[in-house]
Write a protein that holds these residues in place. Structure first.
Motif, PDB file in Angstrom:
ATOM      1  N   MET A  16       0.785  -1.026  -0.017  1.00 52.92           N
ATOM      2  CA  MET A  16       0.139   0.132  -0.057  1.00 52.92           C
ATOM      3  C   MET A  16       0.968   1.254  -0.177  1.00 52.92           C
ATOM      4  O   MET A  16       1.997   1.118   0.639  1.00 52.92           O
ATOM      5  N   GLU A  17       0.507   2.220  -0.662  1.00 52.79           N
ATOM      6  CA  GLU A  17       1.039   3.609  -0.682  1.00 52.79           C
ATOM      7  C   GLU A  17       0.303   4.504   0.257  1.00 52.79           C
ATOM      8  O   GLU A  17      -0.985   4.584   0.052  1.00 52.79           O
ATOM      9  N   ILE A  18       1.067   5.282   0.868  1.00 48.57           N
ATOM     10  CA  ILE A  18       0.385   6.496   1.589  1.00 48.57           C
ATOM     11  C   ILE A  18       0.977   7.959   1.147  1.00 48.57           C
ATOM     12  O   ILE A  18       2.448   7.981   1.145  1.00 48.57           O
ATOM     13  N   ASN A  19       0.413   8.682   0.689  1.00 53.47           N
ATOM     14  CA  ASN A  19       0.754  10.076   0.327  1.00 53.47           C
ATOM     15  C   ASN A  19       0.138  10.990   1.274  1.00 53.47           C
ATOM     16  O   ASN A  19      -1.116  11.094   1.630  1.00 53.47           O
ATOM     17  N   HIS A  20       1.035  11.964   1.902  1.00 51.36           N
ATOM     18  CA  HIS A  20       0.421  12.987   2.628  1.00 51.36           C
ATOM     19  C   HIS A  20       0.652  14.322   1.890  1.00 51.36           C
ATOM     20  O   HIS A  20       1.683  14.833   1.379  1.00 51.36           O
ATOM     21  N   ARG A  21      -0.361  15.238   2.111  1.00 50.22           N
ATOM     22  CA  ARG A  21       0.008  16.649   1.626  1.00 50.22           C
ATOM     23  C   ARG A  21      -1.110  17.517   2.501  1.00 50.22           C
ATOM     24  O   ARG A  21      -2.042  17.057   2.847  1.00 50.22           O
ATOM     25  N   THR A  22      -0.940  18.868   2.257  1.00 45.95           N
ATOM     26  CA  THR A  22      -1.886  19.826   2.939  1.00 45.95           C
ATOM     27  C   THR A  22      -2.351  20.719   1.955  1.00 45.95           C
ATOM     28  O   THR A  22      -1.849  21.227   1.057  1.00 45.95           O
ATOM     29  N   ALA A  23      -3.599  20.990   2.037  1.00 40.58           N
ATOM     30  CA  ALA A  23      -4.444  21.962   1.249  1.00 40.58           C
ATOM     31  C   ALA A  23      -5.266  22.892   1.949  1.00 40.58           C
ATOM     32  O   ALA A  23      -6.127  22.394   2.727  1.00 40.58           O
ATOM     33  N   THR A  24      -4.835  24.305   1.989  1.00 50.11           N
ATOM     34  CA  THR A  24      -5.586  25.057   2.791  1.00 50.11           C
ATOM     35  C   THR A  24      -5.830  24.680   4.428  1.00 50.11           C
ATOM     36  O   THR A  24      -6.818  24.737   4.858  1.00 50.11           O
ATOM     37  N   GLY A  25      -4.832  24.114   4.632  1.00 49.23           N
ATOM     38  CA  GLY A  25      -4.918  23.857   6.252  1.00 49.23           C
ATOM     39  C   GLY A  25      -5.485  22.570   6.527  1.00 49.23           C
ATOM     40  O   GLY A  25      -5.604  22.125   7.798  1.00 49.23           O
ATOM     41  N   VAL A  26      -5.877  21.778   5.629  1.00 50.29           N
ATOM     42  CA  VAL A  26      -6.430  20.286   5.701  1.00 50.29           C
ATOM     43  C   VAL A  26      -5.359  19.268   5.317  1.00 50.29           C
ATOM     44  O   VAL A  26      -4.673  19.355   4.331  1.00 50.29           O
ATOM     45  N   ASP A  27      -5.113  18.358   6.125  1.00 52.75           N
ATOM     46  CA  ASP A  27      -4.144  17.219   5.966  1.00 52.75           C
ATOM     47  C   ASP A  27      -4.988  16.245   5.166  1.00 52.75           C
ATOM     48  O   ASP A  27      -6.194  15.863   5.381  1.00 52.75           O
ATOM     49  N   ILE A  28      -4.254  15.751   3.939  1.00 52.26           N
ATOM     50  CA  ILE A  28      -4.953  14.850   3.130  1.00 52.26           C
ATOM     51  C   ILE A  28      -3.991  13.559   3.117  1.00 52.26           C
ATOM     52  O   ILE A  28      -3.051  13.844   2.802  1.00 52.26           O
TER      53      ILE A  28
ATOM     54  N   ASP B   9      -5.531  -3.499   4.848  1.00 50.03           N
ATOM     55  CA  ASP B   9      -5.916  -4.544   5.755  1.00 50.03           C
ATOM     56  C   ASP B   9      -4.807  -4.432   6.916  1.00 50.03           C
ATOM     57  O   ASP B   9      -3.772  -3.293   6.947  1.00 50.03           O
ATOM     58  N   ALA B  10      -4.877  -5.532   7.574  1.00 46.84           N
ATOM     59  CA  ALA B  10      -3.865  -5.683   8.711  1.00 46.84           C
ATOM     60  C   ALA B  10      -2.516  -5.693   8.598  1.00 46.84           C
ATOM     61  O   ALA B  10      -1.727  -5.069   9.518  1.00 46.84           O
ATOM     62  N   TYR B  11      -2.036  -5.866   7.312  1.00 48.64           N
ATOM     63  CA  TYR B  11      -0.494  -5.759   6.975  1.00 48.64           C
ATOM     64  C   TYR B  11      -0.034  -4.251   6.665  1.00 48.64           C
ATOM     65  O   TYR B  11       0.989  -3.960   6.966  1.00 48.64           O
ATOM     66  N   GLU B  12      -1.114  -3.463   6.293  1.00 51.91           N
ATOM     67  CA  GLU B  12      -0.767  -2.142   5.956  1.00 51.91           C
ATOM     68  C   GLU B  12      -1.181  -0.949   7.012  1.00 51.91           C
ATOM     69  O   GLU B  12      -0.899   0.154   6.883  1.00 51.91           O
ATOM     70  N   VAL B  13      -2.173  -1.419   7.817  1.00 52.89           N
ATOM     71  CA  VAL B  13      -2.531  -0.662   8.865  1.00 52.89           C
ATOM     72  C   VAL B  13      -1.327   0.054   9.621  1.00 52.89           C
ATOM     73  O   VAL B  13      -1.565   1.203  10.022  1.00 52.89           O
ATOM     74  N   PRO B  14      -0.320  -0.440   9.860  1.00 54.12           N
ATOM     75  CA  PRO B  14       0.860   0.350  10.897  1.00 54.12           C
ATOM     76  C   PRO B  14       1.279   1.701  10.134  1.00 54.12           C
ATOM     77  O   PRO B  14       1.672   2.625  10.788  1.00 54.12           O
ATOM     78  N   HIS B  15       1.145   1.717   8.550  1.00 59.55           N
ATOM     79  CA  HIS B  15       1.496   2.977   8.007  1.00 59.55           C
ATOM     80  C   HIS B  15       0.424   3.931   8.386  1.00 59.55           C
ATOM     81  O   HIS B  15       1.061   5.151   8.477  1.00 59.55           O
ATOM     82  N   VAL B  16      -0.625   3.785   8.276  1.00 56.66           N
ATOM     83  CA  VAL B  16      -1.755   4.831   8.633  1.00 56.66           C
ATOM     84  C   VAL B  16      -1.534   5.083  10.358  1.00 56.66           C
ATOM     85  O   VAL B  16      -1.663   6.242  10.521  1.00 56.66           O
ATOM     86  N   VAL B  17      -1.538   4.062  10.869  1.00 59.23           N
ATOM     87  CA  VAL B  17      -1.180   4.466  12.512  1.00 59.23           C
ATOM     88  C   VAL B  17       0.017   5.306  12.848  1.00 59.23           C
ATOM     89  O   VAL B  17      -0.047   6.170  13.666  1.00 59.23           O
ATOM     90  N   LYS B  18       0.987   4.983  12.012  1.00 62.68           N
ATOM     91  CA  LYS B  18       2.311   5.914  12.370  1.00 62.68           C
ATOM     92  C   LYS B  18       2.001   7.280  11.997  1.00 62.68           C
ATOM     93  O   LYS B  18       2.519   8.192  12.551  1.00 62.68           O
ATOM     94  N   TRP B  19       1.309   7.548  10.751  1.00 60.86           N
ATOM     95  CA  TRP B  19       1.112   8.757  10.386  1.00 60.86           C
ATOM     96  C   TRP B  19       0.355   9.626  11.422  1.00 60.86           C
ATOM     97  O   TRP B  19       0.575  10.549  11.851  1.00 60.86           O
TER      98      TRP B  19
END
Length: 110
Positions: free
Chosen positions: A1-13, A21-31
């Protein structure tokens, strides 16, 4: 899974793609752990074709954290298979779900 983060007008995207799934959840939890004060977050799920209970749980925890910070977490661009999971679990009632990212961002401004 890829996770990309950016900000637009003060909103985190957070844009996810692949299986959430369970294997990819740690990436989002880390963010969320690295951004404990995040309050206005849009999670773009346009690239996610599958989500399991651990992915749902992670989004619920993110929603709770954003609301504790006096904000909210919105979802955008859910594929049909993912939307069905939200409807079956009735989580579509807990989250604000938008057709596109721009509408979700605009909802924070209104």
């Amino acid at each position: 899974m890829e996770i990309n983060h950016r900000t637009a007008t003060g909103v985190d995207i957070i844009e996810l793609s692949g299986r959430f799934d369970a294997y990819e959840v740690p990436h989002v939890v880390k963010w969320f752990d690295e951004n404990p004060r995040a309050s206005q977050v849009v999670v773009n799920l346009s690239g996610v074709g599958f989500i399991d209970s651990s992915g749902l749980s992670t989004l619920v925890k993110g929603l709770k954290r954003c609301r504790q910070n006096n904000g909210d977490l919105y979802l955008s661009e859910l594929q049909q298979a993912v939307l069905i999971i939200f409807e079956l679990t009735r989580l579509d009632k807990a989250f604000n779900i938008y057709e596109d990212e721009a509408a979700a961002i605009a909802a924070f401004k209104s």
